[in-house]
Scaffold this motif. Structure first.
Motif, PDB file in Angstrom:
ATOM      1  N   PHE A  85       2.612  13.083  -4.533  1.00  0.00           N
ATOM      2  CA  PHE A  85       3.726  12.316  -5.082  1.00  0.00           C
ATOM      3  C   PHE A  85       3.862  10.942  -4.433  1.00  0.00           C
ATOM      4  CE2 PHE A  85       5.752  14.574  -8.503  1.00  0.00           C
ATOM      5  CZ  PHE A  85       4.951  15.694  -8.525  1.00  0.00           C
ATOM      6  N   ARG A  86       3.484  10.838  -3.170  1.00  0.00           N
ATOM      7  CA  ARG A  86       3.442   9.506  -2.567  1.00  0.00           C
ATOM      8  C   ARG A  86       2.398   8.653  -3.305  1.00  0.00           C
ATOM      9  NH1 ARG A  86       4.820   6.780   2.107  1.00  0.00           N
ATOM     10  NH2 ARG A  86       3.314   5.284   2.926  1.00  0.00           N
ATOM     11  N   GLY A  87       1.262   9.257  -3.580  1.00  0.00           N
ATOM     12  CA  GLY A  87       0.200   8.550  -4.302  1.00  0.00           C
ATOM     13  C   GLY A  87       0.642   8.139  -5.699  1.00  0.00           C
ATOM     14  N   ILE A  88       1.342   9.039  -6.381  1.00  0.00           N
ATOM     15  CA  ILE A  88       1.816   8.737  -7.739  1.00  0.00           C
ATOM     16  C   ILE A  88       2.805   7.571  -7.702  1.00  0.00           C
ATOM     17  CG2 ILE A  88       3.280   9.589  -9.617  1.00  0.00           C
ATOM     18  CD1 ILE A  88       2.076  12.355  -9.212  1.00  0.00           C
ATOM     19  N   LEU A  89       3.749   7.641  -6.771  1.00  0.00           N
ATOM     20  CA  LEU A  89       4.785   6.599  -6.712  1.00  0.00           C
ATOM     21  C   LEU A  89       4.163   5.239  -6.418  1.00  0.00           C
ATOM     22  CD1 LEU A  89       7.463   8.656  -4.771  1.00  0.00           C
ATOM     23  CD2 LEU A  89       7.804   7.648  -7.038  1.00  0.00           C
ATOM     24  N   LEU A  90       3.316   5.201  -5.406  1.00  0.00           N
ATOM     25  CA  LEU A  90       2.701   3.923  -5.056  1.00  0.00           C
ATOM     26  C   LEU A  90       1.896   3.380  -6.227  1.00  0.00           C
ATOM     27  CD1 LEU A  90       1.481   4.549  -1.389  1.00  0.00           C
ATOM     28  CD2 LEU A  90       2.962   2.673  -2.161  1.00  0.00           C
ATOM     29  N   SER A  91       1.106   4.241  -6.850  1.00  0.00           N
ATOM     30  CA  SER A  91       0.221   3.784  -7.915  1.00  0.00           C
ATOM     31  C   SER A  91       0.976   3.417  -9.184  1.00  0.00           C
ATOM     32  CB  SER A  91      -0.812   4.866  -8.244  1.00  0.00           C
ATOM     33  OG  SER A  91      -1.435   5.289  -7.076  1.00  0.00           O
ATOM     34  N   SER A  92       2.206   3.892  -9.300  1.00  0.00           N
ATOM     35  CA  SER A  92       3.008   3.535 -10.474  1.00  0.00           C
ATOM     36  C   SER A  92       3.667   2.179 -10.294  1.00  0.00           C
ATOM     37  CB  SER A  92       4.100   4.576 -10.719  1.00  0.00           C
ATOM     38  OG  SER A  92       3.522   5.838 -10.888  1.00  0.00           O
ATOM     39  N   LEU A  93       3.644   1.663  -9.082  1.00  0.00           N
ATOM     40  CA  LEU A  93       4.310   0.390  -8.819  1.00  0.00           C
ATOM     41  C   LEU A  93       3.329  -0.706  -8.423  1.00  0.00           C
ATOM     42  CD1 LEU A  93       7.256   2.091  -6.971  1.00  0.00           C
ATOM     43  CD2 LEU A  93       7.468   0.801  -9.099  1.00  0.00           C
ATOM     44  N   LEU A  94       2.174  -0.303  -7.894  1.00  0.00           N
ATOM     45  CA  LEU A  94       1.197  -1.303  -7.459  1.00  0.00           C
ATOM     46  C   LEU A  94       0.268  -1.676  -8.614  1.00  0.00           C
ATOM     47  CD1 LEU A  94       0.278   0.262  -3.980  1.00  0.00           C
ATOM     48  CD2 LEU A  94       1.752  -1.723  -4.428  1.00  0.00           C
TER      49      LEU A  94
END
Ligand SMILES: C[S@@+](CC[C@H](N)C(=O)[O-])C[C@H]1O[C@@H](n2cnc3c(N)ncnc32)[C@H](O)[C@@H]1O
Ligand SMILES: [Zn+2]
Ligand SMILES: [Zn+2]
Length: 716
Positions: free
Chosen positions: A47-56
């Motif tokens: 979920f950290r990966g999902i969040l970061l990748s959804s914003l970067l």
């Protein structure tokens, strides 16, 4: 701007490798999500990966960004919050987080884990509990060792009993007389055996097929008890009968008899012993105290009843009709004392932290638990199966516990609450070498247990709400991102199981249990054995997400299902809610070995991360037959990427990659078109999958197996 998660650059293999590491000991790596039991907990790293990748942006390097400190801005919503993984990870990244779950057990655990906690208050109150109620509970479990010296009981071993349907003789439902063995019985074959004739307890070897009791000389095969499968054989008339028939003849759950104990001697050694007369007297005394306190109304005991359902039916068939029936009298007494003492703590935040910890203790201290043996955490908790399965040889631990206990309040205090406090101070990420890297500022501990009516949110604020997400009470176009893990289409209703905890949590008003709670079930819970009903409920929540999302916002969630119906139901929900799938990434999900999944011949170890954007009205409508060749080529390429980092992709894993790829091809299809396209593709996909099995592409034989069995299969 295309975001990383929308593009094929999204490094799902990196997250899979990290996830694989994290999944072995999730509770150690991110203890804030493990203060209390919840089902289907997702991996924090994913979920950290999902969040970061959804914003970067799509050219960002996730592997680098993953370990950096971030102070992102934006609002993230999780409409199916569960144990709060999205909320905690969003908070770590600086985001404003809105979490909602329909179940108060889930909401309360998140409220405590991410809310206000004061370490020194907690330590002080724990010391006070230890000196008062801890001491009293330990007195209930005082016993003597083989030398007659005072000792602590670690576990008491019980066996279920039913009357023979022919002669009414009481039959012990031992499937085996070997009641204690090591988790690695091949290497450590020493076991403990109870004699069926005189209840003497003695040591043996796992390989022994015939033993003689040293006390009464009775000879028997220790591996063959009176219960086998659904039947039992009577010791008096030798008749074999169906256990359920014997149970049904009575209105009460089966009775139990204690036959052995494991004691902790004063010198620190453990010892298995038979039950003494003093032990029987001590249990009777506890029983009398319970009756007296109950009569005087000085303690509170669960009163709510089990409701019929897929997960509760087996327990109901055994006449477990109230949640109180799940405990023996001494357990009830100890637990009621403990909860009463916790309820008297003046500081609400500290009180509620202990209430939640207490609730977690229930899982290990009831008659549905069993003994895992030595060499591993001793207590197999009641949710090792998704149904509530009556246990033939339950164990009773000391709910307060000794330092050598497992699943006790005092041990979970250290392994859950203190660890969560540590993590909140210094959040860390696991890297590929299993070292932990500091990543985020401490948790603020500021949390609101309702959503603001005016929709105004503070930067990095955490807002929880316990209600159904089919109606979100948020302004339209107010959320940047929805990240979630919706219920999957199957039989498991979390609320049917969560009622076990709610039966105790609702005894004292606190947090999300401010009102009496008869049940946590709700007709709006997204779960249904019927695919259409499931799809319609999920669509309603997704449609609300579509409404509250900004126009360029994304809905990103994890999903898996082995059968086409599960994908058709999902496609209907996504496309019916006004979204279309822009990308789909396979990631390693939970464990390599998870109990329910293990039952499938070809386990699914992958989740699919589905990335959805609002449907573009200008996109042409889709009613084509997808090009299966292209679909399989893309799915194969994704499988290769996982295999290249050493993960095994099973046939079923590959199947779900294919389905998720198909979901991406539906453009701006309506729900009906999306479902129809999937249904029409079923045969073609099946045929292609079969052909792939006959001539497996090089990929399916390559790649190291990651499916080494862990010591104890963990829960999915
Ligand atoms: C798969 S679980 C989420 C697990 C979560 N990702 C975690 O890591 O713990 C799905 C959650 O959806 C919740 N849920 C089901 N129907 C709901 C509804 N209508 N509104 C809000 N939450 C709902 C369930 O109570 C459950 O906690
Ligand atoms: Zn009989
Ligand atoms: Zn004997």
């Amino acid at each position: 701007m295309q975001r990383l998660i929308e593009s094929d650059n999204f490094p799902f293999e990196f997250l899979s490798v990290i996830g694989e590491r994290e999944s072995w000991r999730k509770e150690i790596h991110r203890p804030i999500y493990h203060l209390h039991k919840w089902w289907a907990k997702r991996l924090g790293s994913t979920f950290r990966g999902i969040l970061l990748s959804s914003l970067l942006p799509s050219n960002a390097n996730l592997e680098r960004e993953f370990y950096k400190r971030h102070d992102l801005s934006g609002t993230v919503l999780d409409p199916f919050m569960g144990s709060g993984t999205t909320i905690g990870e969003a908070h770590k990244l600086g985001l404003t987080a809105l979490g909602r779950d329909i179940n108060p057990v889930a909401c309360e655990a998140v409220r405590v884990s991410l809310g206000k906690l004061d370490r020194s208050h907690i330590q002080r109150e724990f010391a006070r509990l230890e000196a008062s109620v801890g001491h009293r509970i330990n007195e209930l479990y005082r016993t003597t060792d083989s030398a007659g010296l005072p000792a602590d009981t670690l576990y008491i071993f019980w066996v279920k009993q039913v009357p023979c349907t022919t002669c009414a003789e009481t039959v012990d439902l031992f499937p085996t007389y070997v009641f204690a063995k090591n988790a690695y019985v091949g290497r450590k074959p020493a076991v403990h055996i109870v004699c069926p004739a005189c209840s003497h307890v003695f040591a043996g070897q796992y390989t022994d097929a015939a033993v003689a009791c040293p006390a009464c000389h009775h000879g028997f095969d220790p591996h063959i008890g009176r219960a086998a499968g659904v039947s039992a054989r009577c010791s008096a008339c030798t008749n074999t009968f169906k256990i359920i028939d014997a149970v049904r003849n009575h209105a009460q759950p089966p009775s139990h008899r204690m036959y052995a104990k494991l004691v902790l001697r004063a010198d620190g050694e453990k010892e298995y012993l038979p039950i003494s007369d003093d032990d029987l007297r001590s249990y009777d005394a506890a029983r009398a105290s319970l009756a007296a306190e109950d009569m005087a109304d000085s303690i509170r005991l669960p009163v709510t009843r089990l409701l019929d359902g897929y997960n509760t039916r087996q327990a109901l068939n055994y006449n477990y009709s109230s949640w109180r029936d799940f405990f023996n009298d001494r357990q009830l007494l100890a637990l009621a004392w403990l909860q009463r003492e916790i309820a008297s703590i003046a500081d609400p935040a500290t009180r509620d932290a202990f209430m939640t910890l207490f609730s977690g203790v229930l899982e290990f201290n009831n008659l549905f638990t069993s003994y895992k043996g030595e060499g591993t955490g001793a207590v197999r908790h009641m949710f090792a199966h998704h149904i509530l399965k009556p246990e033939r040889m339950p164990i009773e631990g000391n709910p307060w516990g000794t330092p050598r206990s497992s699943g006790a309040f005092s041990t979970l205090y250290r392994s859950r609450l203190v660890k969560a406090l540590d993590y909140r101070l210094a959040p860390r990420e696991l890297d590929e070498d299993l070292t932990r890297q500091a990543s985020s500022p401490p948790f603020s501990g500021v949390l609101r247990d309702r959503w603001p009516v005016d929709g105004r949110l503070e930067q990095r604020g955490i807002y929880l709400s316990c209600a159904s997400s089919d109606s979100l009470q948020l302004p339209s176009h107010s959320v940047d991102l929805v990240v979630t893990d919706p219920p999957f289409f199957d039989n498991v209703h979390y609320s049917e199981l969560a009622d076990f905890f709610a039966a105790w949590q609702s005894l004292y008003p606190h947090g999300f249990f401010s009102r009496p709670t008869e049940t946590t079930r709700d007709p709006r819970e997204v779960q249904d054995a019927d695919a259409d009903a499931f799809s319609a409920k999920l669509q309603q929540v997704f449609a609300e997400c579509e409404r509250v999302l900004k126009n360029d916002g994304l809905l990103v969630f994890s999903y898996h299902h082995s059968r086409p119906e599960g994908w058709e139901a999902l496609a209907g929900a996504i496309y019916g809610a006004g979204f279309s799938v822009v990308n789909a990434h396979p990631v390693k999900s939970e464990m390599s070995v998870a109990v329910p999944k293990l039952q499938a011949k070809e386990p699914i170890q992958l989740d699919i991360i589905l990335v959805c954007a609002k449907k573009r009205t200008d996109a042409s409508s889709t009613s084509y037959a997808p090009d299966l060749g292209d679909l399989f080529a893309r799915a194969t390429a994704k499988a290769h990427r996982l295999e290249a980092v050493g993960l095994r992709v099973s046939h079923n894993d590959f199947r779900i990659i294919v389905y998720s790829e198909l979901l991406r091809r539906l453009g701006s299809a309506s729900a009906a078109d999306a479902i129809a396209i999937l249904q029409r593709s079923r045969d073609g996909i099946d045929a292609s999958l079969k052909a792939r099995l006959i001539t497996p592409p090089e990929s399916s034989t390559r790649g190291a197996s990651s499916a080494e069995a862990p010591l104890e299969p963990m829960l999915f």
